[in-house]
Design a protein around this motif. Structure first.
Motif, PDB file in Angstrom:
ATOM      1  N   LEU A 147     -16.326  31.514   5.294  1.00 43.13           N
ATOM      2  CA  LEU A 147     -16.413  30.523   4.245  1.00 43.13           C
ATOM      3  C   LEU A 147     -16.447  29.127   4.847  1.00 43.13           C
ATOM      4  O   LEU A 147     -15.749  28.850   5.825  1.00 43.13           O
ATOM      5  CB  LEU A 147     -15.199  30.593   3.309  1.00 43.13           C
ATOM      6  CG  LEU A 147     -15.117  31.709   2.269  1.00 43.13           C
ATOM      7  CD1 LEU A 147     -13.795  31.595   1.517  1.00 43.13           C
ATOM      8  CD2 LEU A 147     -16.286  31.623   1.293  1.00 43.13           C
ATOM      9  N   ILE A 149     -15.501  25.449   3.525  1.00 39.72           N
ATOM     10  CA  ILE A 149     -14.777  24.825   2.418  1.00 39.72           C
ATOM     11  C   ILE A 149     -14.784  23.315   2.617  1.00 39.72           C
ATOM     12  O   ILE A 149     -14.433  22.827   3.695  1.00 39.72           O
ATOM     13  CB  ILE A 149     -13.324  25.329   2.334  1.00 39.72           C
ATOM     14  CG1 ILE A 149     -13.301  26.856   2.212  1.00 39.72           C
ATOM     15  CG2 ILE A 149     -12.587  24.679   1.164  1.00 39.72           C
ATOM     16  CD1 ILE A 149     -11.930  27.470   2.361  1.00 39.72           C
ATOM     17  N   SER A 158     -15.015  22.651  -2.805  1.00 44.97           N
ATOM     18  CA  SER A 158     -16.226  23.468  -2.943  1.00 44.97           C
ATOM     19  C   SER A 158     -16.331  24.388  -1.744  1.00 44.97           C
ATOM     20  O   SER A 158     -15.855  24.058  -0.650  1.00 44.97           O
ATOM     21  CB  SER A 158     -17.471  22.568  -3.025  1.00 44.97           C
ATOM     22  OG  SER A 158     -17.354  21.609  -4.049  1.00 44.97           O
ATOM     23  N   GLN A 159     -16.956  25.532  -1.925  1.00 47.37           N
ATOM     24  CA  GLN A 159     -17.081  26.468  -0.810  1.00 47.37           C
ATOM     25  C   GLN A 159     -18.409  27.216  -0.859  1.00 47.37           C
ATOM     26  O   GLN A 159     -19.044  27.321  -1.903  1.00 47.37           O
ATOM     27  CB  GLN A 159     -15.922  27.471  -0.810  1.00 47.37           C
ATOM     28  CG  GLN A 159     -15.886  28.389  -2.027  1.00 47.37           C
ATOM     29  CD  GLN A 159     -14.657  29.300  -2.022  1.00 47.37           C
ATOM     30  OE1 GLN A 159     -13.553  28.872  -1.727  1.00 47.37           O
ATOM     31  NE2 GLN A 159     -14.868  30.568  -2.348  1.00 47.37           N
ATOM     32  N   ARG A 160     -18.816  27.703   0.308  1.00 50.24           N
ATOM     33  CA  ARG A 160     -20.031  28.495   0.443  1.00 50.24           C
ATOM     34  C   ARG A 160     -19.776  29.652   1.401  1.00 50.24           C
ATOM     35  O   ARG A 160     -19.071  29.507   2.414  1.00 50.24           O
ATOM     36  CB  ARG A 160     -21.186  27.640   1.004  1.00 50.24           C
ATOM     37  CG  ARG A 160     -21.682  26.568   0.067  1.00 50.24           C
ATOM     38  CD  ARG A 160     -22.403  27.152  -1.134  1.00 50.24           C
ATOM     39  NE  ARG A 160     -22.958  26.088  -1.983  1.00 50.24           N
ATOM     40  CZ  ARG A 160     -22.268  25.446  -2.913  1.00 50.24           C
ATOM     41  NH1 ARG A 160     -20.982  25.728  -3.100  1.00 50.24           N
ATOM     42  NH2 ARG A 160     -22.841  24.512  -3.644  1.00 50.24           N
TER      43      ARG A 160
END
Length: 335
Positions: A147, A149, A158-160
């Motif tokens: 992840l 963050i 927010s994270q991806r």
């Protein structure tokens, strides 16, 4: 490193090809540019330039055309941008003076830029947000997954999801620290500028992962900015339909993707940025060039620029983009 004569030959090839759209031969260069050497010498220089990837020859033509690498060297070696004429400056002033509000300014600007460059003009609305990057975390999960963050100064988290490959915890922590050192405390625009060159600063083995992380952060930054893109001059691409290797369609498709355009303009600052062909991370723009610059409003930056074929008049286009960006900044400051 190319010597001055080979650089002069490359400059002449780029200049002639941009204006004629025809492959350039050695005899033409000698006659038109007064190189003070024989066509045979120029042919040898052209062979050397081709061996090093700066020019190529289409099909069986005896003439040569620039490659993306050749255009890049040409742009990098510009001693200065072509100055605008007094008439061009007056035209910009007349076109933009009297704009009623920010919507009017943006609309007039993209129309003007499309008109003076004969390319597709794109402009980002100025962002009113001033949030800065507070922290970046990179967390390893399982099966090579991880992840990214991002926490900003407004408290938004927010994270991806990303693929970290086989990186160990120590390497992940080192990358995390490098990212934090680079962009913590920066606003979104400055962070995007810094991230554009970040992968080149890490070990080559880590660059694929670093590039993935950069893309994730840019994605977060873009979505967190309440802004939009205005486009003008799409019809200008029709005159260049034969310039694109396969089809103009991928470029047109990309121009409909606001997030992609926001990322492109997010890299621009007060200076002129040029991305040529394969330098564009988005595959659909691999046969196009982007020339962009930033403009300022209330200490916040946004971008404007053009999208067109790699065969373009870079000195004039860069000068026009820079001049329009500076003039827009001045209008906004006075308003």
């Amino acid at each position: 490193m190319l010597d001055d004569r080979k650089l002069a030959v490359l400059r002449a090839i780029v200049t002639d090809y941009v204006h004629s759209r025809e492959p350039v031969g050695s005899r033409t260069l000698v006659e038109r540019h007064h190189l003070d050497v024989s066509p045979a010498t120029v042919r040898n220089d052209m062979a050397a330039l081709e061996d090093e990837g700066y020019i190529t020859h289409p099909h069986t033509s005896a003439g040569r055309v620039p490659t993306d690498k050749g255009y890049r060297l040409f742009v990098d070696r510009l001693a200065s941008m072509k100055p605008l004429t007094s008439a061009e400056k007056r035209a910009i002033t007349a076109f933009l003076t009297g704009a009623a509000d920010i919507d009017d300014i943006v609309t007039r600007t993209v129309r003007l830029l499309a008109q003076v460059t004969q390319q597709v003009a794109i402009m980002q609305y100025p962002s009113v947000g001033s949030a800065t990057i507070r922290r970046i975390d990179i967390v390893g999960l399982h099966d090579s997954k991880g992840l990214v963050i991002l926490v900003n100064s407004s408290g938004t988290v927010s994270q991806r999801n990303i693929d970290l490959g086989d990186l160990d915890d120590h390497t992940i922590a080192t990358l995390r620290d490098r990212f934090n050192e680079s962009i913590t405390g920066l606003n979104c625009h400055k962070a995007a500028q810094t991230l554009a060159d970040f992968p080149a600063t890490v070990d080559p083995v880590l660059r694929p992962v670093a590039t993935t992380i950069v893309a994730s952060i840019l994605d977060i930054i873009t979505l967190n900015q309440p802004t939009k893109i205005v486009i003008a001059g799409i019809n200008n691409l029709a005159q260049f339909s034969d310039e694109f290797e396969t089809s103009i369609r991928p470029v047109l498709d990309t121009l409909e993707e606001q997030m992609v355009l926001l990322k492109l303009l997010g890299e621009a600052s007060g200076e002129v940025m040029v991305r040529i062909g394969q330098e564009n991370q988005h595959a659909n723009l691999s046969t196009a060039s982007v020339v962009a610059s930033g403009y300022e409003m209330d200490d916040n930056w946004a971008g404007l620029g053009i999208v067109g074929p790699t065969r373009m008049d870079y000195p004039s286009t860069m000068a026009s983009v820079r001049a329009v960006a500076k003039y827009v900044s001045r209008i906004l400051a006075e308003g």
